[in-house]
Design a protein around this motif. Structure first.
Motif, short mmCIF file in Angstrom:
data_model
loop_
_atom_site.label_atom_id
_atom_site.label_comp_id
_atom_site.label_asym_id
_atom_site.label_seq_id
_atom_site.Cartn_x
_atom_site.Cartn_y
_atom_site.Cartn_z
N SER A 52 0.82 -1.22 0.00
CA SER A 52 0.00 0.00 0.00
C SER A 52 0.85 1.27 0.00
O SER A 52 0.35 2.36 -0.22
N GLY A 245 -4.28 -2.14 -0.55
CA GLY A 245 -3.52 -1.85 -1.76
C GLY A 245 -3.22 -0.37 -1.90
O GLY A 245 -3.75 0.45 -1.16
N GLY A 247 -2.42 3.50 -3.97
CA GLY A 247 -3.02 4.36 -4.97
C GLY A 247 -4.40 4.90 -4.63
O GLY A 247 -4.89 4.76 -3.51
N CYS A 275 -8.99 -1.85 4.20
CA CYS A 275 -8.28 -0.67 3.67
C CYS A 275 -8.68 -0.36 2.22
O CYS A 275 -9.79 0.10 2.01
N LEU A 276 -7.84 -0.64 1.21
CA LEU A 276 -8.30 -0.37 -0.15
C LEU A 276 -9.54 -1.23 -0.45
O LEU A 276 -10.47 -0.77 -1.13
N ASN A 317 -2.83 2.68 7.67
CA ASN A 317 -2.02 3.17 6.56
C ASN A 317 -2.93 3.53 5.41
O ASN A 317 -3.21 2.71 4.54
N GLY A 319 -4.23 7.08 2.79
CA GLY A 319 -4.17 8.50 2.44
C GLY A 319 -5.47 8.98 1.84
O GLY A 319 -5.66 10.17 1.60
N PHE A 320 -6.37 8.03 1.59
CA PHE A 320 -7.72 8.34 1.12
C PHE A 320 -8.70 7.81 2.16
O PHE A 320 -8.34 6.96 2.98
N1 GLN Z 1 -3.47 0.39 3.04
C1 GLN Z 1 -4.32 0.60 2.04
O1 GLN Z 1 -4.97 -0.32 1.54
C2 GLN Z 1 -4.38 2.00 1.50
C3 GLN Z 1 -5.57 2.29 0.64
C4 GLN Z 1 -5.40 3.51 -0.26
N2 GLN Z 1 -4.35 3.31 -1.20
C5 GLN Z 1 -5.17 4.75 0.58
O2 GLN Z 1 -4.10 5.26 0.60
O3 GLN Z 1 -6.07 5.21 1.24
#
Ligand code: GLN
Length: 383
Positions: A52, A245, A247, A275-276, A317, A319-320
């Motif tokens: 990620s 994941g 992005g 998460c993603l 972790n 960022g979105f």
């Molecule tokens: N750890 C993740 O799955 C991060 C999800 C997504 N890429 C975000 O930054 O929010």
């Protein structure tokens, strides 16, 4: 640490022109990325290998990084995925019975640049104030830096918004995952026999998530991120897992969401996302995701379970975030961050389809949220 007069061998340039000089370690050369900070006190190897983090350089706010070296077991994927690392103190000689290599050698062998000896508190403040900045990081043992070119490179980095990175880190083809989690959280029963067939869609899955699924009684088949509804159903799963994941979720959603929507409309299968994967599920039910100012990256983030009122300390972790204002009727907000109130979990009101923004597998981090793996298994027992 080099003497104060020693010539710096690494330079970190922010897009606003701010320069940080320090000592380079790991690979030499130059890289551009988005810069974040992570507040975890341990687990730098897991952090650097978390898929990620693709497209991001990680600033570690904890000053002592590298002192337990690296070992062959703690990778979350085959290679470091974070684009680079920033630390306060230069790593000292490692001292740990599990250490097989020094952090700097490991980074160098894998082409990742690091800078040490800089004021990470000042840098972290800049990240909080500016929002995750675009940066260029250069390591040159001779200390020759074209700082104007570095700032221009930082400005030229397109940023993570609109970027699908799952395709860069997903598996090339499907495979079976059999490895169990080594340590099992207290109070939980490890399932030695697989009871449920689970398809895990790999947008950049951390290994410990797959271990947790296996240890919760799942026979796990991992499929590439582009798996279609028919690809998933060909494995006759009892449940579907959507992985973490890198992005922008909206970009990955372009191909992931139609598959998930078919799962929701054409089956009654339990679905669990992390998460993603959480963001993918939210997009599939019609919600929206937003870019956060500087995201959540750490191992001590308090999250409230809205059903029980209990607070879990979690590993984070991202960022979105899922915009809870856009959750449609029939989708419940199950968890929120106690740092900023942002969404950390959703569930469909009428069926076992749920997901969380934080990381119940920990690795590194606390294990308070581990119950979610058991909940997923229990929902397949009940189905
Ligand atoms: N750890 C993740 O799955 C991060 C999800 C997504 N890429 C975000 O930054 O929010």
């Amino acid at each position: 640490m080099p003497a104060a007069h020693a010539r710096p061998t690494a330079c970190l340039a922010l897009a606003d022109g701010t320069l940080f000089y320090g000592t380079g370690f790991g690979a030499t050369g130059q890289t551009t990325a988005e810069l974040c900070f992570n507040t975890a006190m341990s687990g730098y190897q897991e952090i650097m290998t978390d898929p990620s983090y693709a497209g991001q350089i990680v600033t570690f706010t904890f000053p002592h990084i590298g002192n337990v070296g690296v070992n062959p077991d703690d990778d979350e994927t085959g290679d470091p995925v974070a684009a680079g690392m920033v630390v306060k103190w230069m790593p000292t000689q490692s001292s740990n019975w599990r250490a097989a290599q020094e952090l700097g050698d490991w980074l160098a062998a894998r082409g990742r640049i690091a800078i040490g000896g800089i004021d990470t508190r000042r840098l972290t403040r800049a990240i909080r104030q500016q929002g995750a900045p675009h940066v260029a990081l250069a390591h040159d043992p001779d200390g020759n830096f074209d700082t104007e070119a570095l700032v221009a490179a930082a400005r030229g980095f397109p940023g993570l918004e609109g970027l699908d990175l799952a395709l860069d880190v997903t598996c090339a083809q499907s495979y079976r995952w059999d490895e169990m989690r080594w340590a099992w959280p207290e109070g939980y029963q490890r399932q030695e026999q697989a009871r449920h067939k689970v398809v895990a869609v790999d947008y950049g899955a951390k290994r410990n998530i797959l271990r947790c699924l296996a240890s919760a009684g799942c026979e796990v088949t991992v499929l590439p991120a582009t798996a279609t509804f028919d690809d998933v159903m060909a494995h006759e799963p009892d449940g579907v897992f959507l992985s973490n994941g890198p992005g922008d979720p909206a970009a990955t959603g372009a191909y992931a969401v139609p598959m998930i929507q078919r799962l929701l409309s054409d089956t009654k299968l339990p679905v669990f996302g992390i998460c993603l994967g959480h963001q993918m599920l939210a997009l599939a039910v019609g919600a929206k995701t937003i870019k956060m100012n500087h995201g959540h990256h750490g191992a001590n983030h308090p999250v409230k379970d809205m059903d029980t009122g209990k607070v879990e300390i979690t590993s984070m972790n991202h960022g979105f975030a899922v915009d809870s204002q856009t959750l449609p009727q029939g989708v419940l907000e199950t968890h929120i961050s106690l740092f900023d109130g942002s969404n950390c979990g959703i569930r469909l009101a009428d069926r076992p389809v749920f997901s969380v923004q934080h990381h119940p597998e920990a690795s590194p981090g606390p294990q308070d949220s581990f119950y979610l793996f058991e909940r997923f298994a229990a929902s397949m027992d009940a189905a």
